[in-house]
Design an enzyme around this catalytic site. Structure first.
Site, PDB file in Angstrom:
ATOM      1  N   GLU A   1       0.868  -1.175   0.000  1.00 23.64           N
ATOM      2  CA  GLU A   1       0.000   0.000   0.000  1.00 23.64           C
ATOM      3  C   GLU A   1       0.900   1.219   0.000  1.00 23.64           C
ATOM      4  OE1 GLU A   1      -4.048  -1.750   2.132  1.00 23.64           O
ATOM      5  OE2 GLU A   1      -2.907  -0.203   3.178  1.00 23.64           O
TER       6      GLU A   1
ATOM      7  N   ASP B   1      -5.819  10.194   9.753  1.00 22.08           N
ATOM      8  CA  ASP B   1      -4.525   9.652  10.146  1.00 22.08           C
ATOM      9  C   ASP B   1      -4.018  10.301  11.414  1.00 22.08           C
ATOM     10  OD1 ASP B   1      -3.395   7.716   8.105  1.00 22.08           O
ATOM     11  OD2 ASP B   1      -4.143   9.318   6.806  1.00 22.08           O
TER      12      ASP B   1
END
Ligand SMILES: Cc1ncc(COP(=O)(O)O)c(C=O)c1O
Lengths: 408, 271
Positions: free
Chosen positions: B51, B62
């Site tokens: 990824e 995040d």
């Protein structure tokens, strides 16, 4: 204006069930937030029409905020300008000093009805943070406010106010250290503590249902102007003017008038050092559609889609996005969006202080700057209502500093 | 008949009774030149799928570690076009390892959904994971991705309702990314027994492989998670390691390898 009067009167101004205003809005968030947003939407759609909830909201607005706020004829300023009659909707007289508290009262009640003991908020100018800390104190809720490190510096009186009210103020050091970063940080907190925490967003930005519910709580402003203007000058105003950061005070004033075709609508963005420079915060005037903080809307980004660092003399307008309903109103042509520069806002700040005896917030001063231009182009038998969204007490240190005056 | 690299890899793993090890790194963190060597290094350490983060200025899902990683990447000059170029560079020496680009929607909109999907597919990208695009908001990106043969990977969370799980299960292709924690990337609490139960439950609604990410920090976590799920996604520990080596980027590829190798080993002996 591109729309016919008939079209305008029958346009759909409510979001669809996914929270879309036309192509804008929606719920562009990570899966971790979906359940919380759906739950909030569900409880809001139910409480919205719950007479007990509405009664409590109205009672708080009356006895704690001091509503209705007056509609004041700025007679001397109108005369000096020599055009339209200017009226101020006095949101600056609300408890805590700005329109922000209307929304905060509503969301804190939602928190109470959903049994969440902790509230969080983001703030730019600190007005929303103060309003959140205030209602949290009153309802006995724990309160954490996220604020960009730069804003903490330029709005220090409000930081101290929040602390006096028992809130914790968290300094956000990431990114541009302003409102957008505070909003991201508040979302992170919410994702992590979603079980016991209610996120009180301070403007009509963010994922659905926030743009709708923040609008609905602020719409008391426009509803009051409707009866006040009839009472005072026998008709609706010819024009409405409000500053647009995320757009909550503006939509609060505009929304009840959207179907009244004879009322022209102007939102004033922060043009900073000029719309032709990169140093402004005017996404509707010179940005483009994109996705930020959970909604599709106009925003300011670079060619690679990275969100731009904005500039405005006023912390409350210093945000690269805008509420999705404004994006929609711009595209369909129902509202006009214009800019006022730092310098124009500062000039209006002084002028209104000295001519009307009202020190406006720097955010509000942007609306006043455009009001002056607009009034000058209109006739004395016409009327403008400008939303005096907040008072300038919080800004006196900033203004003094810019003018080289030391207050300590 | 499976036709994407991701689907082929998942089936091969299943046939050999192994689970997927999926590292996440941010393209361009801390410099563009380190990314391709780092990608090859994680493959040598046993990664099955990579990824690759597309940096975004405002990554609100995040935590601070990944956020700083994105900031470093943007400051190093990494752009969305640069991410695509990075993948074509990598493909010169590795035509097997599937690559998923992970990021936020706005940079994709800025480039144009169709242009982006065409460029990504041509460069050898296999899948997209757009964090802030739930199935409810799918638009032209979904169409373009499908037309270009890109898998679209969606997230599921502990709070996802059964009803949404069905929608997500239908929308996702390649695999489903189960976010094992309430919270942002880099949160510390991981309750592995909770995750195992939840994965078993989700299999009733979801037919694609289920990989688990958020909070996997060491070989033991990876092994336990993989005993229940089809793969372990490892991100924040790697980005932390990159951060520790910002001044010695040449050491990054081996350092990432050193974190992943024990995970690979633990996952394989566990299975
Ligand atoms: C007095 C005042 N006016 C306007 C704004 C801008 O916000 P909005 O556009 O949501 O009304 C703020 C924000 O802090 C404010 O304090």
């Amino acid at each position: 204006m591109a729309l016919t009067e008939q079209e305008l009167r029958t346009l759909e101004y409510e979001p669809d069930t996914g929270g879309h205003f036309g192509d804008y809005g929606g719920r562009y968030v990570s899966e971790t937030l979906m359940a919380a947003l759906n739950e909030l939407d569900h409880s809001y759609q139910n409480l919205k029409n719950d007479p007990d909830f509405q009664r409590e909201f109205d009672a708080d607005l009356a006895s704690f905020v001091g509503r209705p706020s007056p509609l004041y004829h700025a007679g001397r300023w109108s005369k000096v300008i020599g055009g339209a009659q200017i009226y101020f909707k006095r949101e600056d007289l609300n408890h805590t000093g700005a329109h922000k508290v209307n929304n905060t009262i509503g969301q804190a009640l939602l928190a109470k009805y959903s049994g969440k003991p902790r509230v969080i908020a983001e703030t730019g100018a600190g007005q929303h943070g103060v309003a959140s800390a205030t209602v949290a104190a009153r309802l006995g809720l724990e309160c954490v406010v996220y604020m960009g490190a730069d804003d903490i510096e330029r709005q220090s009186p409000n930081v101290y106010r929040m602390k006096l009210l028992g809130a914790e103020v968290v300094s956000v050091e990431s990114g541009s250290r302003t409102l957008k970063d505070a909003l991201s940080e508040a979302m992170r907190d919410w994702v992590t503590n979603v079980d016991d925490t209610f996120y009180i967003i301070g403007t009509v930005a963010g994922p659905a249902p926030y743009p709708q519910l923040v609008r609905d709580f602020n719409a008391v402003v426009g509803r009051e102007v409707k009866w006040q203007s009839r009472e005072i000058f026998g008709k609706y105003p010819d024009a409405l003017v409000a500053c647009v950061g995320g757009g909550s005070n503006a939509i609060g004033l505009f929304y009840p008038f959207l179907r009244d075709a004879e009322v022209a609508i102007y939102g004033v963005e922060a043009a900073g050092r000029g719309l032709s420079t990169n140093e402004h915060a005017a996404p509707l005037c010179s940005g483009r559609p994109g996705v930020l903080h959970g909604a599709k809307t106009y925003l300011m980004d670079n060619s690679d889609g990275q969100i731009a660092h904005t500039h405005s003399v006023s912390a409350g307008l210093d945000y690269p996005g805008v509420g999705p309903e404004h994006a929609y109103l711009k595209d369909i042509g129902r509202a006009n969006y214009v800019g006022a520069t730092d310098d124009e806002a500062l000039a209006a700040f002084h002028e209104v202080s000295q001519i009307e005896g009202i020190i406006p917030a720097l955010e509000t001063a942007h609306a006043l700057a455009y009001t002056k231009t607009l009034a000058a182009s209109m006739r004395p038998n016409q009327t403008i209502v400008c939303n005096m969204s907040g008072r300038g007490d919080k800004d006196i240190f900033t203004v003094a500093k810019m003018e080289g005056i030391s207050l300590t | 008949m499976s036709n994407t690299r991701i689907q082929r890899r998942m089936e091969a793993l299943k046939a050999s009774g192994r689970k997927a090890l999926i590292p996440y790194i941010v393209a361009g963190d801390p410099t563009p030149t380190v990314t391709v060597p780092a990608m090859h290094a994680v493959v040598e350490a046993g990664a099955d799928i990579i990824e690759l983060g597309m940096p975004f200025s405002d990554p609100f899902a995040d935590g601070p570690v990944n956020q700083r990683g994105a900031e470093r990447a943007i400051n190093s000059g990494m752009t969305l076009a640069g991410v695509v170029t990075t993948v074509s560079e990598f493909r010169k020496d590795d035509n097997d390892t599937p690559i998923v680009l992970m990021g936020y929607l706005n940079p994709v909109i800025a480039m144009g959904e169709t242009i982006f999907c065409e460029a990504a597919a041509a460069a050898g990208v296999d899948g997209l994971l757009i964090v802030d695009m739930p199935p409810e908001e799918e638009g032209s990106l979904v169409q373009s991705a499908k037309m270009n043969g890109l898998d679209l990977i969606y997230l599921a969370a502990p709070t996802t309702t059964d009803e949404r799980l069905q929608t997500i299960g239908k929308a996702t292709s390649g695999y489903l990314y189960y976010v094992s924690l309430k919270g942002i990337t880099g949160s510390s609490k991981l309750d592995t027994s909770d995750v195992s139960q939840r994965v078993a439950y989700m299999r009733q609604h979801v037919s694609v492989p289920i990989c688990v990410g958020f909070g996997i920090r060491n070989a033991k976590d990876a092994a336990v998670i993989s005993s229940a799920a089809d793969g372990s996604i490892v991100g924040t520990v790697l980005v932390s390691q990159v951060e520790a080596l910002v001044d010695q980027p040449e050491k990054i590829p081996n350092a990432l390898k050193a974190i992943l190798e024990p995970m690979r080993q633990a996952m394989d002996t566990n299975g």
